[in-house]
Scaffold this motif. Structure first.
Motif, mmCIF file in Angstrom:
data_model
loop_
_atom_site.group_PDB
_atom_site.id
_atom_site.type_symbol
_atom_site.label_atom_id
_atom_site.label_comp_id
_atom_site.label_asym_id
_atom_site.label_seq_id
_atom_site.Cartn_x
_atom_site.Cartn_y
_atom_site.Cartn_z
ATOM 1 N N GLN A 55 0.812 -1.216 0.000
ATOM 2 C CA GLN A 55 0.000 0.000 0.000
ATOM 3 C C GLN A 55 0.850 1.272 0.000
ATOM 4 O O GLN A 55 0.352 2.323 -0.352
ATOM 5 N N GLY A 56 2.077 1.170 0.442
ATOM 6 C CA GLY A 56 2.945 2.337 0.502
ATOM 7 C C GLY A 56 2.797 3.150 1.767
ATOM 8 O O GLY A 56 3.187 4.318 1.812
ATOM 9 N N HIS A 57 2.261 2.535 2.818
ATOM 10 C CA HIS A 57 2.082 3.228 4.088
ATOM 11 C C HIS A 57 3.360 3.127 4.926
ATOM 12 O O HIS A 57 4.127 2.167 4.805
ATOM 13 N N ALA A 58 3.552 4.103 5.787
ATOM 14 C CA ALA A 58 4.739 4.139 6.645
ATOM 15 C C ALA A 58 4.857 2.897 7.516
ATOM 16 O O ALA A 58 5.968 2.429 7.789
ATOM 17 N N THR A 59 3.738 2.351 7.927
ATOM 18 C CA THR A 59 3.756 1.173 8.804
ATOM 19 C C THR A 59 4.362 -0.047 8.119
ATOM 20 O O THR A 59 4.794 -0.981 8.791
ATOM 21 N N GLU A 60 4.414 -0.048 6.809
ATOM 22 C CA GLU A 60 4.986 -1.180 6.069
ATOM 23 C C GLU A 60 6.508 -1.104 5.962
ATOM 24 O O GLU A 60 7.143 -2.077 5.574
ATOM 25 N N GLN A 64 14.240 -0.668 9.449
ATOM 26 C CA GLN A 64 15.296 -0.488 8.447
ATOM 27 C C GLN A 64 14.819 0.409 7.302
ATOM 28 O O GLN A 64 15.547 1.287 6.848
ATOM 29 N N GLY A 65 13.606 0.210 6.843
ATOM 30 C CA GLY A 65 13.065 1.029 5.771
ATOM 31 C C GLY A 65 12.887 2.476 6.191
ATOM 32 O O GLY A 65 13.181 3.403 5.428
ATOM 33 N N LEU A 66 12.427 2.673 7.415
ATOM 34 C CA LEU A 66 12.252 4.031 7.927
ATOM 35 C C LEU A 66 13.600 4.745 8.045
ATOM 36 O O LEU A 66 13.710 5.934 7.729
ATOM 37 N N VAL A 69 14.624 5.823 4.576
ATOM 38 C CA VAL A 69 13.874 7.024 4.188
ATOM 39 C C VAL A 69 14.456 8.247 4.884
ATOM 40 O O VAL A 69 14.647 9.303 4.272
ATOM 41 N N ARG A 70 14.764 8.111 6.160
ATOM 42 C CA ARG A 70 15.354 9.213 6.921
ATOM 43 C C ARG A 70 16.647 9.698 6.272
ATOM 44 O O ARG A 70 16.869 10.902 6.121
ATOM 45 N N HIS A 71 17.504 8.757 5.884
ATOM 46 C CA HIS A 71 18.775 9.126 5.248
ATOM 47 C C HIS A 71 18.550 9.791 3.893
ATOM 48 O O HIS A 71 19.232 10.766 3.550
ATOM 49 N N GLU A 72 17.628 9.274 3.113
ATOM 50 C CA GLU A 72 17.368 9.870 1.800
ATOM 51 C C GLU A 72 16.754 11.263 1.939
ATOM 52 O O GLU A 72 17.082 12.167 1.181
ATOM 53 N N LEU A 73 15.855 11.432 2.904
ATOM 54 C CA LEU A 73 15.295 12.755 3.151
ATOM 55 C C LEU A 73 16.387 13.747 3.528
ATOM 56 O O LEU A 73 16.382 14.908 3.093
ATOM 57 N N ALA A 74 17.336 13.295 4.333
ATOM 58 C CA ALA A 74 18.453 14.161 4.712
ATOM 59 C C ALA A 74 19.284 14.544 3.488
ATOM 60 O O ALA A 74 19.682 15.708 3.342
ATOM 61 N N ASP A 75 19.532 13.581 2.606
ATOM 62 C CA ASP A 75 20.276 13.888 1.376
ATOM 63 C C ASP A 75 19.531 14.917 0.527
ATOM 64 O O ASP A 75 20.124 15.868 0.011
ATOM 65 N N VAL A 76 18.217 14.734 0.387
ATOM 66 C CA VAL A 76 17.406 15.666 -0.394
ATOM 67 C C VAL A 76 17.479 17.059 0.231
ATOM 68 O O VAL A 76 17.712 18.058 -0.460
ATOM 69 N N LEU A 77 17.285 17.130 1.533
ATOM 70 C CA LEU A 77 17.333 18.423 2.218
ATOM 71 C C LEU A 77 18.701 19.080 2.066
ATOM 72 O O LEU A 77 18.802 20.278 1.773
ATOM 73 N N ASN A 78 19.758 18.311 2.251
ATOM 74 C CA ASN A 78 21.101 18.879 2.163
ATOM 75 C C ASN A 78 21.393 19.438 0.767
ATOM 76 O O ASN A 78 21.918 20.550 0.642
ATOM 77 N N TYR A 79 21.059 18.688 -0.265
ATOM 78 C CA TYR A 79 21.284 19.207 -1.620
ATOM 79 C C TYR A 79 20.391 20.408 -1.915
ATOM 80 O O TYR A 79 20.807 21.349 -2.581
#
Length: 121
Positions: A55-60, A64-66, A69-79
């Motif tokens: 479904q693409g929900h956060a609970t899924e 490790q997946g969360l 996502v946290r690391h990728e969000l940080a990369d997006v924010l930093n760039y």
């Protein structure tokens, strides 16, 4: 709409990124085009943890997946912060300006509860 701007510490993040880049002599590589490209790549990588979820929900995501996502969000924010810095754009001002523009394009009475684009309202 009320926002506690005391918690928005983009200047500190911008300074930390400037120092990180300067220590590695990477400023020469951080053209607006290269930063925009890197931002796009990181934004695409943000999809990977969600790729095969039912479904693409956060609970899924699981722990490790969360974390991914946290690391990728940080990369997006930093760039994003580095690109805005390089172009001398105040991100917070730009974001609030865009909210105001979107409020005109998407008036509450026409857009509430619908996925329609502004030109289809």
């Amino acid at each position: 709409m009320s926002v506690d701007t005391q918690k928005l510490d983009l200047p500190a993040l911008k300074q930390a990124l400037r120092e990180f880049v300067a220590e590695r002599d990477w400023h020469q590589f951080h053209t607006p085009k290269n930063l925009a490209s890197a931002l796009s790549v990181e934004a695409a990588e943000l999809l990977e943890p969600f790729q095969w979820l039912q479904q693409g929900h956060a609970t899924e995501l699981g722990e490790q997946g969360l974390q991914a996502v946290r690391h990728e969000l940080a990369d997006v924010l930093n760039y994003l912060v580095m690109l805005a810095d390089r172009l001398d754009i105040d991100l917070v001002d730009a974001a609030f300006d865009k909210i105001k523009l979107n409020a005109v394009k998407y008036p509450i009475e026409k857009s509430r509860g619908t996925l329609k684009k502004y030109d289809q309202l």
